[in-house]
Design a protein around this motif. Structure first.
Motif, PDB file in Angstrom:
ATOM      1  N   LEU A 250      33.886  48.555  45.605  1.00  0.00           N
ATOM      2  CA  LEU A 250      34.521  49.852  45.842  1.00  0.00           C
ATOM      3  C   LEU A 250      36.008  49.696  46.111  1.00  0.00           C
ATOM      4  CD1 LEU A 250      31.932  50.798  48.587  1.00  0.00           C
ATOM      5  CD2 LEU A 250      31.752  51.460  46.184  1.00  0.00           C
ATOM      6  N   ASP A 251      36.704  50.824  46.137  1.00  0.00           N
ATOM      7  CA  ASP A 251      38.094  50.922  46.609  1.00  0.00           C
ATOM      8  C   ASP A 251      39.002  49.819  46.067  1.00  0.00           C
ATOM      9  OD1 ASP A 251      37.319  53.120  48.038  1.00  0.00           O
ATOM     10  OD2 ASP A 251      37.102  52.059  49.933  1.00  0.00           O
ATOM     11  N   PRO A 252      39.191  49.759  44.763  1.00  0.00           N
ATOM     12  CA  PRO A 252      39.946  48.647  44.182  1.00  0.00           C
ATOM     13  C   PRO A 252      41.460  48.792  44.299  1.00  0.00           C
ATOM     14  CG  PRO A 252      39.327  50.180  42.457  1.00  0.00           C
ATOM     15  CD  PRO A 252      38.690  50.688  43.733  1.00  0.00           C
ATOM     16  N   ALA A 253      42.127  47.662  44.108  1.00  0.00           N
ATOM     17  CA  ALA A 253      43.575  47.605  43.932  1.00  0.00           C
ATOM     18  C   ALA A 253      43.802  46.787  42.666  1.00  0.00           C
ATOM     19  CB  ALA A 253      44.240  46.963  45.133  1.00  0.00           C
ATOM     20  N   CYS A 254      43.286  47.291  41.550  1.00  0.00           N
ATOM     21  CA  CYS A 254      43.138  46.508  40.321  1.00  0.00           C
ATOM     22  C   CYS A 254      44.454  46.075  39.698  1.00  0.00           C
ATOM     23  CB  CYS A 254      42.362  47.311  39.281  1.00  0.00           C
ATOM     24  SG  CYS A 254      40.598  47.457  39.598  1.00  0.00           S
ATOM     25  N   TYR A 255      44.394  44.911  39.071  1.00  0.00           N
ATOM     26  CA  TYR A 255      45.432  44.448  38.160  1.00  0.00           C
ATOM     27  C   TYR A 255      44.860  43.282  37.367  1.00  0.00           C
ATOM     28  CZ  TYR A 255      46.398  40.694  41.591  1.00  0.00           C
ATOM     29  OH  TYR A 255      46.298  39.624  42.443  1.00  0.00           O
ATOM     30  N   TYR A 256      45.567  42.861  36.335  1.00  0.00           N
ATOM     31  CA  TYR A 256      45.179  41.695  35.559  1.00  0.00           C
ATOM     32  C   TYR A 256      45.945  40.492  36.091  1.00  0.00           C
ATOM     33  CZ  TYR A 256      42.904  44.896  32.348  1.00  0.00           C
ATOM     34  OH  TYR A 256      42.067  45.845  31.810  1.00  0.00           O
ATOM     35  N   GLY A 257      45.198  39.493  36.573  1.00  0.00           N
ATOM     36  CA  GLY A 257      45.832  38.338  37.179  1.00  0.00           C
ATOM     37  C   GLY A 257      44.974  37.098  37.055  1.00  0.00           C
ATOM     38  N   HIS A 258      45.411  36.033  37.688  1.00  0.00           N
ATOM     39  CA  HIS A 258      44.658  34.783  37.748  1.00  0.00           C
ATOM     40  C   HIS A 258      43.364  35.046  38.510  1.00  0.00           C
ATOM     41  CE1 HIS A 258      44.646  30.250  39.019  1.00  0.00           C
ATOM     42  NE2 HIS A 258      43.768  30.508  38.067  1.00  0.00           N
ATOM     43  N   ASN A 259      42.244  34.651  37.942  1.00  0.00           N
ATOM     44  CA  ASN A 259      40.971  34.997  38.571  1.00  0.00           C
ATOM     45  C   ASN A 259      40.852  34.448  39.990  1.00  0.00           C
ATOM     46  OD1 ASN A 259      40.697  32.358  37.242  1.00  0.00           O
ATOM     47  ND2 ASN A 259      38.552  32.444  37.853  1.00  0.00           N
ATOM     48  N   GLU A 260      41.506  33.327  40.292  1.00  0.00           N
ATOM     49  CA  GLU A 260      41.426  32.762  41.639  1.00  0.00           C
ATOM     50  C   GLU A 260      42.043  33.690  42.693  1.00  0.00           C
ATOM     51  OE1 GLU A 260      43.238  28.922  41.629  1.00  0.00           O
ATOM     52  OE2 GLU A 260      41.919  28.124  40.073  1.00  0.00           O
TER      53      GLU A 260
END
Length: 329
Positions: A250-260
């Motif tokens: 829930l409640d994301p702060a999404c972005y595309y980044g390094h999975n770690e």
């Protein structure tokens, strides 16, 4: 971000390795916005939501910033968050993040339906109501599902996101960048240490943080980093399970980044050994993982310092100083 408060039963949200070849990122249209009416939430539910009557409205959890309610109707239930102090931009960013995760068809997230302004100021978001189970999700299943989301969610634009969003109530800048070290240094660590200097006059955090940013490249040697879709604020308050025991985030702060970087809130996420074992079976651990781990914790310790004060400063400065010694910087 620890101070989030619960969606549905937990959260009303504040305002918490190699990837496969990239799949083309389709430019997202702005999330659907509702026209103004005396009660745009009820209007949407009774039209596009395909309900003919609302049978009950019940408050859910509590929130320092957002109010949360469950709307029960003859077409099912909806989860609604409202905020009388801000425009729709924060909820629109949340909806875009939820939709991106939903479209991977991996881990369960509430499907967003509508974002819009309230009549007399403020904004709202309507989303799927998920009935939660009585316990937290199975750690092994959570690890596997999260890895599957990272594996499926790709961007051909680099690191970033179509919109800026927030981590807690802190702005999170997501301007596209082709280089992860530059992105993380500028838009994650750099933003936070500048905020600490501006808010608290903390020149030590700022100056030492800048030294770390300029010298951290060796931590990423001999690995390939491709953009993966991240939840971005994965702590225990943003993790639960549905009534069938399947994990829900829930409640994301999404972005595309390094999975770690997804493990940056692990200090209050409760991830156990079975979580990591299952995760790395899908997304293999990369060389140097342990050396980079605290670098990703640092972003969230800095954010908590900026949001909640000096109680988090010692953890942040300790990580910075340890890295400066390790890197002879």
């Amino acid at each position: 971000m620890v101070a989030h408060v619960g969606l549905i039963s937990l959260s009303a949200s504040l305002p918490s390795m190699p990837c496969l070849p990239r799949i083309g990122f389709t430019k997202r249209r702005p999330f659907p916005m509702a026209a103004l009416s005396d009660d745009p939430v009820q209007e949407w539910i009774l039209t596009e939501g395909k309900a003919t009557q609302i049978t009950g409205i019940r408050p859910v959890g509590g929130g320092c910033i957002n109010l949360a309610n469950r709307y029960d109707t003859d077409a099912g239930s909806f989860f609604v968050k409202t905020n009388r102090s801000i425009g729709p931009s924060m909820f629109e960013a949340e909806a875009i993040g939820l939709d991106a995760m939903y479209e991977t068809r991996t881990i369960r997230v509430p499907k967003p339906f509508k974002v819009g302004p309230l009549r007399n100021g403020g904004s709202y978001i309507i989303m799927e109501y998920i009935e939660f189970g009585s316990s937290r999700s199975n750690q092994s299943v959570l690890g596997r599902k999260l890895a599957e989301m990272h594996k499926a969610g790709k961007s051909d634009k680099g690191f970033g996101f179509p919109v800026n969003n927030t981590v807690g109530s802190t702005p999170q800048i997501n301007t596209w960048c082709s280089d992860w070290i530059q992105f993380y240094g500028e838009h994650r660590l750099g933003y936070q240490i500048k905020l600490a200097q501006d808010q608290y006059g903390d020149s030590t955090i700022y100056q030492n943080g800048q030294r770390l940013i300029k010298n951290m490249a060796p931590l990423f040697e001999d690995i390939v980093i491709e953009p993966c879709l991240l939840h971005g604020d994965l702590w225990s308050g943003n993790i639960t399970s549905d009534k069938n025991g399947e994990p829900v985030i829930l409640d994301p702060a999404c972005y595309y980044g390094h999975n770690e970087a997804e493990f940056g809130m692990s200090w209050c996420a409760g991830f156990g050994g079975s979580f990591y074992t299952s995760y790395f079976e899908v997304m293999p651990k990369q060389p140097g993982f342990e050396k980079r781990r605290d670098l990703y914790l640092l972003y969230h310790y800095l954010n908590h310092y900026n949001l909640f004060g000096s109680g988090y400063r010692s953890s942040a400065i300790s990580i910075i100083d340890d890295y400066l010694r390790m890197l002879n910087a």
